[in-house]
Design a protein around this motif. Sequence first.
Motif, PDB file in Angstrom:
ATOM      1  N   ASN A   1      -5.974  13.257   6.550  1.00  0.00           N
ATOM      2  CA  ASN A   1      -6.603  12.216   7.360  1.00  0.00           C
ATOM      3  C   ASN A   1      -8.072  12.134   6.957  1.00  0.00           C
ATOM      4  O   ASN A   1      -8.924  12.832   7.491  1.00  0.00           O
ATOM      5  N   PRO A   2      -8.384  11.312   5.964  1.00  0.00           N
ATOM      6  CA  PRO A   2      -9.756  11.282   5.427  1.00  0.00           C
ATOM      7  C   PRO A   2     -10.787  10.681   6.390  1.00  0.00           C
ATOM      8  O   PRO A   2     -11.975  10.883   6.193  1.00  0.00           O
ATOM      9  N   ARG A   3     -10.370   9.976   7.415  1.00  0.00           N
ATOM     10  CA  ARG A   3     -11.325   9.392   8.353  1.00  0.00           C
ATOM     11  C   ARG A   3     -11.516  10.290   9.582  1.00  0.00           C
ATOM     12  O   ARG A   3     -12.630  10.616   9.949  1.00  0.00           O
TER      13      ARG A   3
ATOM     14  N   ARG B   1      -5.977  11.777  -0.134  1.00  0.00           N
ATOM     15  CA  ARG B   1      -7.252  11.817   0.570  1.00  0.00           C
ATOM     16  C   ARG B   1      -8.255  10.835  -0.041  1.00  0.00           C
ATOM     17  O   ARG B   1      -9.127  10.304   0.661  1.00  0.00           O
ATOM     18  N   LYS B   2      -8.146  10.594  -1.326  1.00  0.00           N
ATOM     19  CA  LYS B   2      -9.075   9.699  -2.010  1.00  0.00           C
ATOM     20  C   LYS B   2      -8.601   8.255  -2.010  1.00  0.00           C
ATOM     21  O   LYS B   2      -9.366   7.362  -2.403  1.00  0.00           O
TER      22      LYS B   2
ATOM     23  N   TYR C   1       0.830  -1.206   0.000  1.00  0.00           N
ATOM     24  CA  TYR C   1       0.000   0.000   0.000  1.00  0.00           C
ATOM     25  C   TYR C   1       0.870   1.264   0.000  1.00  0.00           C
ATOM     26  O   TYR C   1       0.561   2.254  -0.688  1.00  0.00           O
TER      27      TYR C   1
ATOM     28  N   SER D   1      -8.324   5.658  -0.029  1.00  0.00           N
ATOM     29  CA  SER D   1      -8.648   4.816   1.136  1.00  0.00           C
ATOM     30  C   SER D   1      -8.939   3.398   0.673  1.00  0.00           C
ATOM     31  O   SER D   1      -9.313   3.167  -0.486  1.00  0.00           O
ATOM     32  N   TYR D   2      -8.766   2.441   1.542  1.00  0.00           N
ATOM     33  CA  TYR D   2      -9.012   1.043   1.200  1.00  0.00           C
ATOM     34  C   TYR D   2      -9.645   0.352   2.407  1.00  0.00           C
ATOM     35  O   TYR D   2      -9.247   0.567   3.543  1.00  0.00           O
TER      36      TYR D   2
ATOM     37  N   ASP E   1     -11.972   0.978   7.177  1.00  0.00           N
ATOM     38  CA  ASP E   1     -11.299   1.803   8.178  1.00  0.00           C
ATOM     39  C   ASP E   1      -9.861   2.176   7.811  1.00  0.00           C
ATOM     40  O   ASP E   1      -9.202   2.873   8.590  1.00  0.00           O
ATOM     41  N   ASN E   2      -9.366   1.736   6.673  1.00  0.00           N
ATOM     42  CA  ASN E   2      -7.956   1.935   6.344  1.00  0.00           C
ATOM     43  C   ASN E   2      -7.785   3.138   5.419  1.00  0.00           C
ATOM     44  O   ASN E   2      -8.554   3.319   4.464  1.00  0.00           O
ATOM     45  N   TYR E   3      -6.759   3.924   5.649  1.00  0.00           N
ATOM     46  CA  TYR E   3      -6.551   5.172   4.919  1.00  0.00           C
ATOM     47  C   TYR E   3      -5.077   5.567   5.033  1.00  0.00           C
ATOM     48  O   TYR E   3      -4.309   4.983   5.794  1.00  0.00           O
TER      49      TYR E   3
ATOM     50  N   THR F   1       0.376   4.670   6.705  1.00  0.00           N
ATOM     51  CA  THR F   1      -0.922   3.985   6.670  1.00  0.00           C
ATOM     52  C   THR F   1      -0.863   2.846   7.673  1.00  0.00           C
ATOM     53  O   THR F   1       0.213   2.495   8.178  1.00  0.00           O
TER      54      THR F   1
END
Length: 457
Positions: free
Chosen positions: A109-111, A87-88, A56, A90-91, A94-96, A177
């Motif tokens: 931090n997108p979450r 920011r886009k 990742y 994410s996987y 809950d993972n980012y 990550t």
Amino acid sequence: MNYKTKLVFVALLPIILISIAAIFVLNIQYNRLSASQGAIVEKMYLDLKKNELQNYIQLAEGAIEPMYTSTLKTKRQAQRSATEVLRKMSYGQDNYFFVYDNKGTNIVNPRLTYFVGNNWLGLENSDGKHVIRDMIKIGQDGGGFYEHTWLKPSTGDYVDKLAYSTYFPKWDWMLGTGIYLDDVTEKVNIIQSEMQASIRETRFVLLLLSVGAIAITTVILAGLQLSEQRLADAKLKSLTARIVEIQEDERKRVSRELHDSISQLLVSARYGIENALSNTRRGSKVIKPINTSMKALDAAINEVRRISMDLRPSVLDDMGLAAALKGLGSDFAQHNLFDVKVEAQPVHNLLSDEAKTALYRVVQEALTNCAKHSAASLVTIKLSKTKTRVQLSIKDNGRGANYDERSNHVTSGLGLRNMQERIDSFNGQIKYADIKPNGFAVSVTIPIEKDAAKGSF
């Protein structure tokens, strides 16, 4: 322990010991195997997670590499473009990816969006780790893995997390990550549960053989003990009833002797002294000693009558249980600092004389306890009857008594235990209960005796 019980126990003991030893060894081996297998599985999953994280990170590095190396954009423009890309990316749920500058200010931090723009260099998690500071240091040292406890967005719980961080020196960025490890624990638990199920089957076969023998022997032993216990209980109940009967007969004899003999002698002596007093000249010096003697005789006569009534009240034989209870309550109210209210229905021939005496003694004992211990101001006694039983209720507003509510047995007090034994002799039930906020209650139920002597009151 009798001979039969000893014989069964000797036959049962080797089976029990062998079964316990086998199960003990089986559990030890299972715990060792479970621990080793759990460690192997956990390491395998962690290695997979680490490879996954590295992939990742490489993917994220490749995504922002064009912006990082671009000479066509200013540094700010390139960072803004990289921020939008990360920011886009994410996987999973809950993972980012997250980005911090070298001073600990969050950039991506997108979450946990409330992190963005704030400095978290001094953030300390529940384990005492400075997570952001440590990950920046790891990234600056060439990148690496970092285990810590972190908030899982989907559940709101803090769980173990494995993170990987790297560093972009030209921008002073730490890119990282992480993957939450609660699923690893869950997978390890599943494998251990499957192993436990397999061990449980083996254990069940072993238990089945030993329990069968133990159960059969136990049933035999329990049957012998139950039979002996019932026989002992029956003998004890019969003995208790006999003791109570003898006690009441002796009380009746002593009461009769006091009333018919000693009391009459004292009364005769009083009449003689009174006659002597009437023939004594007025002003004589013997008048005062004679009056004193007469008062002493009156006190002795009253005391003998009181003792006679306590031993065996004649009203119980002459007028019946209801009248005897009313007289008993009145007597206690006169000699103590509490009122006694009695509501009693005549039971006539519904109970035997012995059962009536037992109820009378219960009330007598309860009133005595109230006088000695309860500090009550009111005692209520109620005697009633139904088609199948006679009920007696005694309630006071005092400080209560010590008893076990679960077993309905008093925990102290010889008098209360005597009450229990008396009622048990007539297949009755006696219950004790606290009355809120103050007080104690005794409830007695005795089944009606169809063969009770006719003509009794």
